[in-house]
Structures are given as C-alpha cells and as structure tokens.
Write a protein that holds these residues in place. Structure first.
Motif, PDB file in Angstrom:
ATOM      1  N   GLY A   1       0.374  -1.186  -0.107  1.00  0.00           N
ATOM      2  CA  GLY A   1      -0.026  -0.046   0.247  1.00  0.00           C
ATOM      3  C   GLY A   1       1.025   1.325   0.095  1.00  0.00           C
ATOM      4  O   GLY A   1       0.119   2.628   0.131  1.00  0.00           O
ATOM      5  N   ILE A   2       1.895   1.302  -0.907  1.00  0.00           N
ATOM      6  CA  ILE A   2       3.004   2.169  -0.604  1.00  0.00           C
ATOM      7  C   ILE A   2       2.711   3.242  -1.851  1.00  0.00           C
ATOM      8  O   ILE A   2       2.876   2.479  -2.883  1.00  0.00           O
ATOM      9  CB  ILE A   2       4.706   2.097  -0.365  1.00  0.00           C
ATOM     10  N   ASP A   3       2.934   4.208  -1.917  1.00  0.00           N
ATOM     11  CA  ASP A   3       3.009   5.164  -3.342  1.00  0.00           C
ATOM     12  C   ASP A   3       4.125   5.309  -4.101  1.00  0.00           C
ATOM     13  O   ASP A   3       4.946   6.274  -4.014  1.00  0.00           O
ATOM     14  CB  ASP A   3       1.891   7.137  -2.690  1.00  0.00           C
ATOM     15  N   THR A   4       4.034   4.267  -4.878  1.00  0.00           N
ATOM     16  CA  THR A   4       5.032   3.694  -5.748  1.00  0.00           C
ATOM     17  C   THR A   4       4.469   4.944  -7.351  1.00  0.00           C
ATOM     18  O   THR A   4       2.939   5.181  -7.171  1.00  0.00           O
ATOM     19  CB  THR A   4       5.179   2.711  -5.838  1.00  0.00           C
ATOM     20  N   PRO A   5       5.098   4.882  -8.007  1.00  0.00           N
ATOM     21  CA  PRO A   5       4.773   5.659  -9.407  1.00  0.00           C
ATOM     22  C   PRO A   5       4.049   5.219 -10.357  1.00  0.00           C
ATOM     23  O   PRO A   5       4.721   3.377  -9.723  1.00  0.00           O
ATOM     24  CB  PRO A   5       6.557   5.656 -10.143  1.00  0.00           C
ATOM     25  N   LYS A   6       2.982   5.015 -10.717  1.00  0.00           N
ATOM     26  CA  LYS A   6       1.804   4.106 -11.043  1.00  0.00           C
ATOM     27  C   LYS A   6       2.170   4.627 -12.591  1.00  0.00           C
ATOM     28  O   LYS A   6       2.308   5.717 -13.449  1.00  0.00           O
ATOM     29  CB  LYS A   6       0.132   4.775 -10.406  1.00  0.00           C
ATOM     30  N   LEU A   7       1.703   3.327 -13.409  1.00  0.00           N
ATOM     31  CA  LEU A   7       1.339   3.613 -15.175  1.00  0.00           C
ATOM     32  C   LEU A   7       0.627   4.742 -15.520  1.00  0.00           C
ATOM     33  O   LEU A   7      -0.857   4.438 -14.450  1.00  0.00           O
ATOM     34  CB  LEU A   7       1.000   2.312 -15.629  1.00  0.00           C
ATOM     35  N   ASN A   8       0.632   5.601 -15.937  1.00  0.00           N
ATOM     36  CA  ASN A   8      -0.685   7.240 -16.626  1.00  0.00           C
ATOM     37  C   ASN A   8      -0.392   6.953 -17.828  1.00  0.00           C
ATOM     38  O   ASN A   8       0.149   7.212 -18.523  1.00  0.00           O
ATOM     39  CB  ASN A   8       0.470   8.425 -15.768  1.00  0.00           C
ATOM     40  N   VAL A   9      -1.831   6.383 -17.898  1.00  0.00           N
ATOM     41  CA  VAL A   9      -2.509   6.717 -19.397  1.00  0.00           C
ATOM     42  C   VAL A   9      -3.395   7.093 -19.643  1.00  0.00           C
ATOM     43  O   VAL A   9      -4.672   7.529 -18.673  1.00  0.00           O
ATOM     44  CB  VAL A   9      -3.437   5.063 -19.689  1.00  0.00           C
ATOM     45  N   PRO A  10      -3.765   7.282 -20.777  1.00  0.00           N
ATOM     46  CA  PRO A  10      -4.772   9.100 -20.900  1.00  0.00           C
ATOM     47  C   PRO A  10      -6.022   8.658 -20.304  1.00  0.00           C
ATOM     48  O   PRO A  10      -6.190   6.937 -21.212  1.00  0.00           O
ATOM     49  CB  PRO A  10      -4.515   9.010 -22.283  1.00  0.00           C
ATOM     50  N   SER A  11      -7.324   8.514 -20.391  1.00  0.00           N
ATOM     51  CA  SER A  11      -8.816   8.055 -20.226  1.00  0.00           C
ATOM     52  C   SER A  11      -9.373   8.472 -20.740  1.00  0.00           C
ATOM     53  O   SER A  11     -10.495   8.070 -21.140  1.00  0.00           O
ATOM     54  CB  SER A  11      -8.570   8.881 -18.918  1.00  0.00           C
TER      55      SER A  11
END
Length: 1096
Positions: free
Chosen positions: A760-770
């Motif tokens: 549950g740690i805030d690691t960088p996530k994949l950011n895909v256009p929505s």
C-alpha cells in the motif's frame, strides 16, 4: 629387395579362394567378374591424393606383403598405386597399397541412399533371461537408462560406459554369428522358427535343442513400468499354467532336466499374438518422449545350461512389425539381437549383459545406427562396429570408476565428420582433389543464394523485388494465422503488450513536451493501433514490432522548432514531409534499393543491436534512480518554484501555491515547454503578478516509495529470468515447465503488482490517458494540408523528408536483418521490399491523422522473436530440447497493437501497475537481447584468462590477438554511435553514422584476411560455421603434411609447362586445358616420365 612388386587393380577379396562362412548364394566366378569390372572401373584409376599419400607413407620402398583376404571387402576394393623412379639405379618399382579402411567403406555405404532401408530413430530395449521370463534391464533412446533393482526404478539418463573387452566380444559375435538382414515375418514365433531352422541347417545347434530354445525365446516379457502388479498377475498365471502343463519353471538351468514339449503348445501360452495388440500393456507416457516414426531394436541376452557355446543372432526385418509385448512401447520392431550361452562367472567382464549393453549403445550411435539400416552384408555390420571402435574414447581404469555415470552433455557434437570418406576427396576419375570432404562448397555462391532467397539481390526489373516478396509470402499467408494457435502466443501477447505500452506512453509524454502537446501519449497509442495493426497484417516480416525511437523523437523536435521559428503549422508541414518520405520509400522499393541491405553484415548489426540493448539497460536503471528525486525518502520543504526566479527569492514565498487544472495547463503550453519532475503550479506574487513553476520534490515525500521501487524493479527481473529458464530445471513435468517458461514475464508482473498492492505504498504508477480525444484542443484527427502555411511549403518539405527517409530506412532494415538472421531458422522468409512499402503506407496514414510515425523497434523485435522460439515436443531422456525455429505468424503483433490502441479504455486496471515493474521488464529485455550477440561474447573474452575461455569456433582458427583487434574496432564504432545519440545537437546524424560504419566494415578487408573475416563476420550461423570447420579439419587431416593444396584458379593458364616448386618436395607442371598436375621425384635427371593428378 626385389626390383619390382606385382600389383593388380580391382581384385576382390576372398576367403582362401572360397566364400565367407557368413555369406550364402555367391559363386567363385564372381571374383573374376569383379576383377574385370575393377580394371575398367574409373574409380580405380590412380588419383592425385592417393599417390601423394603413398609418398608420405612409403619413404623407403619395401616388399609389400599381401594382407589376409579375410580383412578385405568383397564388393570391389580399390587398390592404390604409385609409379615413381628409383634414384640409385633408375629402375622402376610399383607398389600396391593395402585395401581401404573399414571407416572409408562405411562412409561410402552411408552415402548410398539406395542401399538397405531408410534409417529411422531407434528405441533399444535390453532384456535379460531371469527365471522363466525376460526382464527389462536397460533401454536407450539417446542415452542409457538402467533399472535400479533395489529401488525398482529407472536410473537417470547417462552416457554409456562400456568395457573394451565387451565391445571386442560383440565384434566377434557379429562376425561369427548368424545374420539375417531381410527377414520377412509377421510375428515372433515365425521369426524364431526361421532362425532355429537356419541354425540347425548350419550346424550351429542340434535339432534336440530346438524346442528348448524356442520355449526360452518365447517366454513372457516383464517391463519395468508394469511394476508389482505385473509380478502378482504373472504369479497367478504361473499357478494355473503349472497345473495344465504339469511342470513349473523354477530356473533356467533346470531346462536340462525337462522333457521335450511340442513347440505349438508352448508358443500359444508363452507369447502374445500380433493380432491382439490392443491387449498389450504399453508405456504410453514414455512413448511421448520418443520421436515420431521411431522403430524398436530388441536385445535379448541370457544364460542357459544346455548350451556348450554361445549362439548369437542378428536380425533385421524387411518390414518393421509389432511383436506383441516384446517392446515396452507401441513401436514396430526392426532389429532383434539374441545372445544365449552357457553360464558365466558373475564377475566376468564379458558377461552377456555387457555385450547387450554394447550393442544397445551402438544402436544409439548415429553412425552405427545408420550402418545397421544400410548394411547389405554381415561384413558391413562388422565394419560399422570397427568404425565405432575407431571413434571411442578409452578412460584409464585407475583414474575413472566405470560405475560412475556420466551426465549427458548440454549439446551433442556433430557426427558429420565420421560420415565423410577419403573417397569423397576425389572425383569419379579418381584424381580431383576438392576443397571440402562433403561437397564442393563455393561460399561466395552460397552467400549469393542466401541473399537471393531473402530478396536482397537486385532483380533488374521494375518492382521485381517487391513482386518476389509478395509471391513468397502469399503462399504462407493463411498459415500465418493458423500457426499462432498455441498457448505460447497468448503469453507473448500479454508480455509484449506491457513491453510496448510503457515506452509508447513514455515517448508520447516527451513528444508532448517537445511539441506543445501537438502529439502526445494518446496520439502515440492511436498510432500503434493504426500502423502496428496494418504492418502486422500485410508486412513481409510480421515478427518485426514497430515503435517510437529516439532518432525519430529528435527529428520531430527539429521540425517543430523550425515551424515555431517561421510561424508555420507544424502538423500541416509534417503531413507533406510524411508524403515525401512515402514517395522516397516507394521509389526505393520499385528500384530494388533494399538489395543494398546485403552490405549490412554482422559487424554493423551487432554494433546497432548492442547499442539499443545498452540504452534499454541504462534507461531502466536511470528511471529507477530518478524515483529517489520524484519520491524522496527524506523530509524537505514543499513549495512552488517559479520558472524565472525573482530577485530576493525565498522559499517561504512559494509555500502557498495553487495547482494548475487541465484548462490552465492547455493555456500555458508556451510557458511549460521545459522538462521537470514536479507538478505544474502557480503562485501569487506581492504585486499581484502570477508566476508559474513546478512543485519541489518535498511535496512528493514518500519515505518507503524508493526502496519498494528498487525491490519491485529487481524482483521483476529476477523472477522473469528464473521462470524463463525454468524449462531446463528438473521440477514438474515437461509440459508444466514449458507453460511456466512461456508465461514467465506475465507471472513476474502479476506477482510484483500484488506485492505493491499489499504494501500500500504510493509508488509511481503507469499513467494512461483516459480519453480518446486529441491532447491539444486546437487540432482534430484530420490535419489540414496547408493551414496557415504557404503553398510552396509542400515542396520545401522534400528537404527534411530526405533526412527522415534515411533515418527510417536504416532503422527499419537493420532491425529486419537482425530478425531474419539464419540463427533464427526462419522458414517463411522475410520481405524487405514489402516491409518498406507497407511502412510507407502507414506513414502517409499517420501523417494525415497527425500521429507519430512508427518504425521498427530493435529490442521489441528481438524480444518478440526470442519469445516465439519453438523447441522439439519430444526429447529423449537426458537429451536437451532441440531448437526448431520461430513460430512465424501475424496474430501476436496484431493483438498487441489492438490492446495498445484500446489502452485508454483500460485506465482503471492499468493504473495499478507500478512503473518500477515495467522498468524491470525493460532491464530483462535489454539483458536478454545481449544473449547470442557475438560482439558481446568477444568483449567478455578480453577479461578472461585463456584457460577459462569458452570453446568458441573462432578461437580455434584465429589467434586471440586478431580476435581482440577485431573486437576493439567494433567497440570503437559502438562508442561513436553511443556519443552521437547521447548529444541531442548531433543525434540527427545517427543514421548517417550507420552508413559510415558499413564503409568501415569494407575497409576491414584490408586489415584482416578473407579467411579471418569469414570466421569473425560470417552470415552463416555459428553452429553451421562450426560444422564447416570440423569438416575442413578432417579434410586437412587426410592430406599429407608435406602437400600443399593447389586450388583451381590459383594457376595462370599462361603458365603451360612452367615448373612450380611446392615446398621443395615435388616439381609440378600445369596443363591448363585438362587441369592436370604432373610431377617427378627427380626433375634434375631430365626424365620425361611424370605422374599426374587433376587440379581442384
């Protein structure tokens, strides 16, 4: 010493004037007929190599003592002779050399495809006579497995360790025993009856032993896989049969006290009929490990007390048939070897079991196994075993325990050299010395044919290369979809989807910053949907994966900056650049310009492949390290830092700030045409001025995010690597291991995602256009041809298009060359011209839509190819799986890019994937791509002591200093490429540098010899080159040490009657019209007598 020794050509061997005891139906007159045939046979003429061989072997002429004719082959042995001048008294002598060696005759037999039967894979089974049944004790497919009596199981497969004494005994049994090479029978009882009648007629056994021998041979067979259940059922059957027959078989030796029993009564009770095969208990599980089309060899050995001397029988059936439960697997039997004899001491080294193991091992040998199929006479079998004995390795008893099991090798050496004869060094006239033992191989011609097969030879016709590509690929188009029906394809789709998605979004983000969101991540995804799917559907090599590359990004940035400076519409000007690029590429296609790809050799492609692999490794490590800045693990102030720092700026001024929303970001694109790791913000200065900037790293403080990211990064790489190699481990069945290996990367990604969610740690996530809308609101999905640009901008676009064409051509074709390597064993071939045409079409479509151009991505393509490797479905116990080639199909690439295009609709799911996990996938792809690159292997050699260096084929033929020099030059070229792509100011020159490296490779021909370049920069796979070198070594070993090979073309035709001295040994004269070479041992004597051979 007599002055002259008589000789005779083409004489046939005989057994003291009679026939060999093992042969039947031959008459004495055949010897005379064979003699006449031998005299007229062109193959019996004097040949060049043979005479020179005698020159070396007979330095002092001596009386030739004729060998025993038993050792000569009956089928017309060729005899060698040499005519030379005796130096002391000028008299002539003639020498008859000994007959051919057994190995040479065997190799000629193997080359006769009309002899005997076509060889099949063999499964050999050894059974021993124990009490009243035949018990299976050993078996061979490729390596030996023995029954471990105590544990009641099979041993691990191992290399057979035989005693030399047992091999010699086997040779004696084959030579003196009975041999039947074309026996036709449908069941075991008919075979036994025929064999026994023959033994009795040849006085090998007496008639009173017939029924006893038949009873023994027809005893039941108990196989190891049947286990204790078989034993209990047999025991019950013994009790019932003992009441009916009136006796119990307690031991084999008790047969001497038994009364005769009619064979018909015993045959039905002791052996299953071939008509009841469906009732046979066979090992169906083990059958899966045996190659399809295999046949069986049954070896039966045992001790009986009523025989005074051993009897051996070798049988080759004319037609392979099923013989009931004789074999543990449902295979037809081709060979039967029976060895029965009086009891021997248990400690005897030549026990019958050891002889049985010897012939079982011989059957597993590639050469003897083929000889057994091809043999026409008993002598051929003996010679085949002699050749086997010539090739065996003897281990000293004091330094090796013969009970120690030798592990099977990782790769079995080629036996090709053993199949090549000295006779193949000469032509039908007996005198032509050829370059290769197997065949005359013109490697330049071979390279030309390989290029022609790949479509890299200019056809000289308009669209000739393109039409050839279409014809070649049209035949395979339907199979390109059928061949994808495999679970392996499913695994590749998901793995390659994530491997393609992450760099697409990353490059799209950078492109958006450099072009003020004219093209960004969503445009990159749509480009993958259009260009990727179209290319996979219609390209000549669908295994090539398209993507965005660094040089393309630099090119787009330069074009955008030019348009900004001249206030032109970037997308409109880019549309015409794309049209011009397509026109140039189509021109290259119709003129067969792709044929110049043949100059891209291994030297250039390995430099390029190593560069891209190292970039992937470097970028993945950099991205993980940058997480420490974007998500710091130490506390620091959180504030908004303006782009332009005002005078007397203090951190406290920016502690109160506001984040920009999507509308504000769109309005401030001109301000944010820079790169930063923070989020966009603005602050209200004292004079009511608004200052835009980025948040400081302290605003993203996450004490454990970086450490968990490192764990996810390396965990993904380690798990993926371990599971990929899981197929070579000893756990679980082979099918399970294969599935685990195919889904290795997907499994690693899922496991690491679960770990991230669990912490549950805030690691960088994949950011895909929505959303599926263009990133910039000022554009649509269709681009205006001119916009605010002048009409002549369409013509001016041809200038940057020329540079873009070079960039795209080099990127595309170098990647295609790497994908189409001969090592990959492609069957369907490539299509360089067709690839370029389809790419030109996608560029036009993407230009009209205003989305990025896709070109071949080297690392993704290499990863795609390696993920689709096919291996043999069946492998013998102990044998490594054989690489068969690549699963050539279009489906995986099509589905990958469909998923890429639909990623905008999967944002809620993809948002759970941490970026460090994808960075780990990049690391895996980069390191995995270095495997098999010879340049990387040669670089590692520079840091290894000589005694630890692997046995590479090029190290055996070229001095290490020359190898290191070649590697050093290649590393220098690699470093130049690296520096060019690192500095953005000159990175646009990257494709030009690739062309220069191709020129540097041509200059190496003046530094290294042609032979050295053939080894170091070879288009042939290393395995093929190694095989060629082994054949070459054998050829040279057959040529006398004082003889220099003269190749055709090395002698000037004008040098007629010009003497050439070769190593001061022989003086030769050249007749260019007949390609003859003549020589004399003593040219100073002025004699006109010469011996002649034929030039290669």
């Amino acid at each position: 010493m007599p002055d002259k020794v008589q000789f005779q050509l083409g004489a046939k061997a005989s057994d003291d004037g009679g026939l060999d005891s093992g042969e039947e139906g031959e008459e004495g007159e055949e010897g005379e007929e064979g003699e006449k045939e031998g005299r007229s046979d062109p193959a019996c003429k004097v040949n060049f190599l043979q005479i020179l061989d005698i020159e070396r072997r007979y330095q002092n002429v001596r009386q030739y003592k004729r060998r025993n004719s038993r050792d000569l082959m009956k089928d017309g042995d060729k005899v060698r002779k040499r005519k030379g001048k005796k130096r002391n008294n000028g008299k002539y002598i003639t020498i008859q050399e000994e007959a051919k060696k057994s190995g040479d005759i065997v190799r000629e037999l193997l080359g006769d495809t009309l002899s005997g039967h076509e060889p099949h894979q063999l499964f050999s089974e050894l059974v021993e006579l124990q009490l009243d049944e035949w018990k299976e004790t050993a078996r061979w497919v490729r390596f030996e497995e023995d029954v471990e009596e105590g544990a009641n199981r099979w041993s691990k497969p191992h290399v057979s360790s035989l005693s030399l004494h047992s091999l010699m005994e086997l040779r004696n049994y084959l030579k003196t025993g009975s041999t039947f090479l074309e026996l036709d029978a449908e069941n075991l009882e008919d075979i036994v009856d025929f064999v026994l009648e023959n033994l009795i007629s040849n006085n090998k056994v007496t008639y009173d032993l017939r029924d006893k021998l038949k009873m023994i041979i027809l005893q039941k067979h108990r196989h190891q896989f049947e286990g204790m259940k078989k034993i209990r059922s047999d025991a019950n059957m013994k009790k019932s049969s003992s009441f009916e027959t009136g006796f119990i078989l307690n031991a084999v030796k008790s047969f001497s006290d038994m009364s005769k029993v009619h064979s018909a009564e015993l045959g039905l009770s002791m052996n299953k009929s071939a008509d009841n095969l469906e009732e046979d208990a066979t090992n169906s599980h083990f059958l899966k490990k045996i190659p399809k089309g295999a046949e069986a060899a049954n070896i039966m050995v045992g001790e009986v007390d009523f025989l005074t001397s051993p009897i051996s029988v070798f049988i080759r059936l004319g037609k392979a048939v099923r013989l009931g439960d004789l074999t543990e697997v449902a295979l037809p039997t081709r060979f039967i070897f029976i060895l029965l004899g009086p009891p021997m001491e248990a400690s005897s080294l030549d026990s019958y079991k050891e002889v049985g193991r010897s012939i079982g091992t011989s059957f597993s040998d590639e050469v003897f196994h083929e000889v057994a199929y091809r043999a026409r006479t008993k002598e051929h079998l003996v010679m085949g075993l002699d050749e086997f004995l010539d090739s065996v390795t003897v281990l000293p008893p004091g330094e090796w325990d013969r009970n120690t099991r030798i592990e099977p090798p990782t790769s079995v050496p080629s036996q090709h050299a053993r199949k090549v004869s000295r006779a193949q060094l000469t032509d039908s006239n007996g005198g032509a010395l050829i370059k290769n033992v197997e065949e005359v191989v013109d490697e330049e011609e071979e390279k030309y044919l390989l290029r022609k097969e790949a479509g890299l030879v200019a056809s000289g016709k308009f669209c000739g290369g393109l039409l050839n590509d279409i014809k070649r690929k049209a035949n395979w188009y339907i199979s390109d979809f059928k061949d994808a029906l495999s679970p392996q394809s499913v695994a590749v789709v998901f793995f390659l989807y994530f491997a393609t998605l992450a760099p697409t979004i990353a490059f799209g983000g950078i492109l958006g910053q450099n072009t003020k969101n004219r093209m960004a991540s969503i445009e990159s995804l749509v480009s993958g949907l259009t260009a990727g799917v179209i290319y996979a559907m219609f390209a000549g090599q669908p295994l090539t994966i398209l993507g965005l590359t660094g040089p393309d990004l630099v090119f787009e940035t330069l074009v955008f900056d030019f348009c900004e400076g001249h206030e032109w519409d970037y997308l409109s000007f880019r549309l015409w650049i794309g049209v011009w690029i397509a026109i140039i590429l189509v021109t290259l296609v119709v003129t067969d310009a792709s044929s110049f790809v043949c100059y891209i050799t291994r030297f250039t492609e390995e430099c390029f492949a190593c560069l891209i692999a190292v970039i992937f490794i470097k970028k993945s490590l950099e991205n993980v390290a940058n997480i420490a800045s974007t998500h710091p693990y130490t506390v620091s102030p959180c504030y908004c830092k303006p782009l332009d720092l005002p005078v007397n700026w203090e951190i406290s001024f920016g502690e109160i700030f506001h984040m920009l929303n999507e509308t504000e970001i769109e309005e401030t694109l001109s301000i944010y045409n820079v790169t930063s790791r923070g989020r966009k913000c603005w602050i209200d200065m004292a004079d009511n001025d608004i200052s835009f900037g980025f948040t400081s790293p302290g605003c993203n403080y996450a004490p454990n995010a970086f450490f968990l990211s490192v764990i996810l990064f390396f965990g993904t790489y380690i798990i993926a690597t371990f599971l990929k190699d899981f197929k070579d481990l000893n756990f679980f069945p082979a099918v399970v291991r294969s599935y685990i290996s195919d889904f290795a990367v997907i499994t690693a990604i899922l496991l690491m995602v679960l770990v991230d969610v669990g912490f549950g740690i805030d690691t960088p996530k994949l950011n895909v256009p929505s959303t599926f809308n263009p990133t910039w609101s000022g554009r649509s999905w269709l681009i205006s041809p001119f916009g605010r640009n002048p009409w002549w901008s369409a013509l001016a676009a041809a200038i940057p298009a020329l540079l873009g064409s070079i960039l795209i051509f080099m990127d595309q074709q170098i990647t295609a060359v790497i994908v189409n390597r001969k090592e990959n064993k492609m069957v369907k071939g490539g299509g360089y011209h067709l690839d370029l045409l389809v790419l030109a079409c996608t560029i036009v479509i993407n230009s009209v839509l205003g989305i990025p151009w896709y070109v071949a991505s080297t690392i993704l393509s290499i990863t795609h190819v390696k993920s689709l490797q096919r291996e043999s479905e069946t492998s013998a116990p102990g044998e490594k799986r054989i690489f068969l080639g690549i699963r050539e199909q279009r489906v995986t690439a099509i589905f990958v890019f469909i998923l890429v295009g639909c990623s905008a609709f999967m944002t809620p799911i993809l948002g759970y994937i941490p970026m460090p996990v994808l960075y780990g996938v990049f690391l895996y792809m980069g390191i995995n791509s270095l495997n098999g690159i010879q340049m990387f292997d040669r670089i590692l050699l520079m840091f290894m002591p000589k005694k630890y260096q692997p046995e590479y084929s090029f190290l055996k033929k070229i001095p290490l200093k020359r190898v290191n020099l070649f590697s050093f030059i290649q590393v220098l070229c690699f470093m130049v490429l690296w520096l060019i792509q690192e500095f953005k100011a000159v990175s646009i020159l990257f494709p030009i540098m690739l062309v220069i490296i191709i020129g540097i490779r041509k200059l190496l021909d003046y530094i290294f010899s042609q032979y050295e370049m053939k080894i170091l920069d070879d288009i042939l796979p290393q395995s093929k080159r190694k095989e060629r070198m082994e054949v070459e070594e054998r050829r040279m070993s057959l040529i006398p040490a004082d003889f220099k090979v003269i190749e055709k073309g090395e002698v000037d035709p004008m040098l007629n009657d010009h003497p050439l001295k070769i190593e001061n040994k022989l003086e030769k004269k050249i007749d260019p019209t007949a390609n003859n070479v003549c020589w004399d041992d003593s040219p100073s004597s002025g004699s006109e007598e010469h011996s002649c051979g034929i030039l290669a």
